[in-house]
Design a protein around this motif. Structure first.
Motif, mmCIF file in Angstrom:
data_model
loop_
_atom_site.group_PDB
_atom_site.id
_atom_site.type_symbol
_atom_site.label_atom_id
_atom_site.label_comp_id
_atom_site.label_asym_id
_atom_site.label_seq_id
_atom_site.Cartn_x
_atom_site.Cartn_y
_atom_site.Cartn_z
ATOM 1 N N PHE A 91 108.566 86.371 104.527
ATOM 2 C CA PHE A 91 107.340 86.450 104.184
ATOM 3 C C PHE A 91 106.588 86.415 105.452
ATOM 4 C CE2 PHE A 91 108.908 83.883 100.635
ATOM 5 C CZ PHE A 91 108.204 84.190 99.659
ATOM 6 N N ASN A 94 104.293 83.614 107.136
ATOM 7 C CA ASN A 94 105.055 82.256 106.875
ATOM 8 C C ASN A 94 105.508 81.956 108.253
ATOM 9 O OD1 ASN A 94 104.548 80.721 104.570
ATOM 10 N ND2 ASN A 94 106.602 80.939 103.792
ATOM 11 N N LYS B 159 97.697 81.061 99.882
ATOM 12 C CA LYS B 159 97.713 79.903 100.797
ATOM 13 C C LYS B 159 96.641 79.152 100.787
ATOM 14 C CE LYS B 159 100.778 81.596 104.545
ATOM 15 N NZ LYS B 159 101.476 80.194 104.698
ATOM 16 N N ASP B 184 108.460 83.170 94.895
ATOM 17 C CA ASP B 184 107.665 83.462 96.084
ATOM 18 C C ASP B 184 106.576 82.749 95.980
ATOM 19 O OD1 ASP B 184 109.416 85.614 96.696
ATOM 20 O OD2 ASP B 184 108.014 87.201 96.153
ATOM 21 N N LYS B 187 107.305 79.245 97.391
ATOM 22 C CA LYS B 187 107.756 79.199 98.835
ATOM 23 C C LYS B 187 106.402 79.410 99.726
ATOM 24 C CE LYS B 187 112.484 81.104 99.196
ATOM 25 N NZ LYS B 187 113.251 82.238 99.117
ATOM 26 N N ILE B 188 105.799 80.254 99.175
ATOM 27 C CA ILE B 188 104.603 80.375 100.309
ATOM 28 C C ILE B 188 103.529 79.260 100.535
ATOM 29 C CG2 ILE B 188 102.588 81.319 98.715
ATOM 30 C CD1 ILE B 188 103.069 83.997 100.347
ATOM 31 N N LYS B 189 103.372 78.226 99.615
ATOM 32 C CA LYS B 189 102.582 77.234 99.852
ATOM 33 C C LYS B 189 103.356 76.080 99.142
ATOM 34 C CE LYS B 189 98.046 75.388 99.722
ATOM 35 N NZ LYS B 189 96.746 75.199 98.736
ATOM 36 N N SER B 190 103.897 75.026 99.734
ATOM 37 C CA SER B 190 104.959 74.286 99.194
ATOM 38 C C SER B 190 104.100 73.224 98.079
ATOM 39 C CB SER B 190 105.707 73.138 100.033
ATOM 40 O OG SER B 190 104.523 72.577 100.936
#
Lengths: 123, 217
Positions: A91, A94, B159, B184, B187-190
């Motif tokens: 990513f 990230n 995000k 994805d 994962k990108i913003k929990s």
């Protein structure tokens, strides 16, 4: 291409500042932005040039952009600071926390900020 | 004679926009209204989702939708046909809505006449993320037909979002894979809620409405 909107917002604020100080000319505007602010420096300067082209107050003025280092906030350990590395194989943006190594981090994007304005003021 | 003076400003370029956005958010909260900003690329299914949401809610709530597009009133007309009051903002060359554009439309109506407000942003996964429109929640809609890398390629907009909607999931298995996008997005913003929908079949619609915090009687 939101650089035009950003340049307009900068000009609008600086115009007010110049008025407050009874300035006759704006000489230099220094702005800062996060590397992940999604601002293209050349486009921002071009938009600034187009917007100020016929403004006597802004004639021959310069817009300078400082790109700040990236900053993250770690969700796991609350560490705030520069990431340990730029980018990620999986990513983009990230980043890994420099303190605990977690990938669960948020980018702390510092939005485009007007830092200083150099004005010419009649005595 | 003139003198040169350096003024320390330290103010965000977005200051004026963000002040208006905060004012809108405060007003909506005070009046107990809901306001959502729907973002996503062209063809992700934002308008059809809003049509389905409106169809489901309009018997119970008064809905006001502000549509942003470069040209035409197609989207506003489509959603209005489902029972919402709509207004179309044509941005011309503009690639995003901003708080000032929203405030101007809110000034033309009586906010008390409505319960739920939506802004359907201009189709774009880049610029709208930078401009706060005063919504209480940002929702990003992507469809599985946009390709498996669409979230990886546009991380910033996710995000800043509270909900990611993975749309067109009725096409799952037909050469498209929703699992990749769900993974994805997660994962990108929990702490972002991820919901699979199909605006075409209404799959996941109730889960989305629940995630928006809207009670269905």
């Amino acid at each position: 291409m939101h650089e035009y909107s950003l340049a307009s917002a900068i000009v609008e604020q600086v115009r007010k500042i110049a008025q407050e100080h009874n300035a006759s000319k704006v000489k230099t505007i220094i702005v800062s932005a996060d590397p992940y602010e999604m601002v293209i420096p050349d486009l921002l300067k071009e938009a600034y040039g187009i917007i100020t082209d016929e403004h006597e107050l802004f004639k021959d003025s310069k817009l300078e952009l400082i790109i700040l280092p990236a900053e993250i906030i770690c969700i796991d350990c609350d560490h705030k600071g520069e990431p340990s590395m730029e980018g990620d194989e999986e990513f983009a943006y990230n980043f890994r926390c420099a303190k605990c190594g977690s990938r669960d981090t948020h980018l702390n994007i510092r939005h485009l900020t007007i830092e200083t304005v150099d004005l010419e003021i009649p005595e | 004679m003139t003198q040169e003076k350096k003024i320390t400003v330290k103010k965000q370029a977005y200051l004026v926009n963000d002040e208006i956005a905060d004012k809108i958010r405060r007003l909506m909260k005070e009046k107990n209204k809901l306001f959502f900003n729907i973002m996503g690329s062209i063809g992700a299914g934002k308008t059809l989702l809003l049509e389905r949401i409106t169809e489901k809610l309009s018997a119970h709530y008064k809905i006001f939708v502000i549509n942003g597009d470069v040209a035409t009133t197609i989207d506003a007309d489509r959603i209005a046909a489902q029972g919402a009051t709509t207004v179309q903002i044509n941005t011309g060359g503009g690639c995003h809505l901003n708080a000032n554009l929203i405030q101007k439309e809110l000034d033309k109506i009586n906010i008390d006449d409505y319960d739920i407000f939506f802004a359907e942003n201009v189709g774009n996964l880049i610029c709208p993320s930078a401009w706060d429109v005063g919504a209480q929640m940002n929702i990003v809609v992507v469809s599985i037909t946009e390709g498996e890398y669409v979230i990886k390629k546009h991380p910033i907009i996710f995000k800043g979002a509270e909900i990611a909607v993975i749309n067109k999931c009725d096409l799952d298995g037909l050469g498209f894979d929703s699992d990749i996008l769900v993974e994805d997005a997660s994962k990108i913003k929990s702490d972002m809620e991820v919901i699979c929908t199909s605006a075409k079949t209404s799959l996941g619609l109730e889960a989305l409405i629940e995630a928006l915090g809207i009670q269905l009687p």
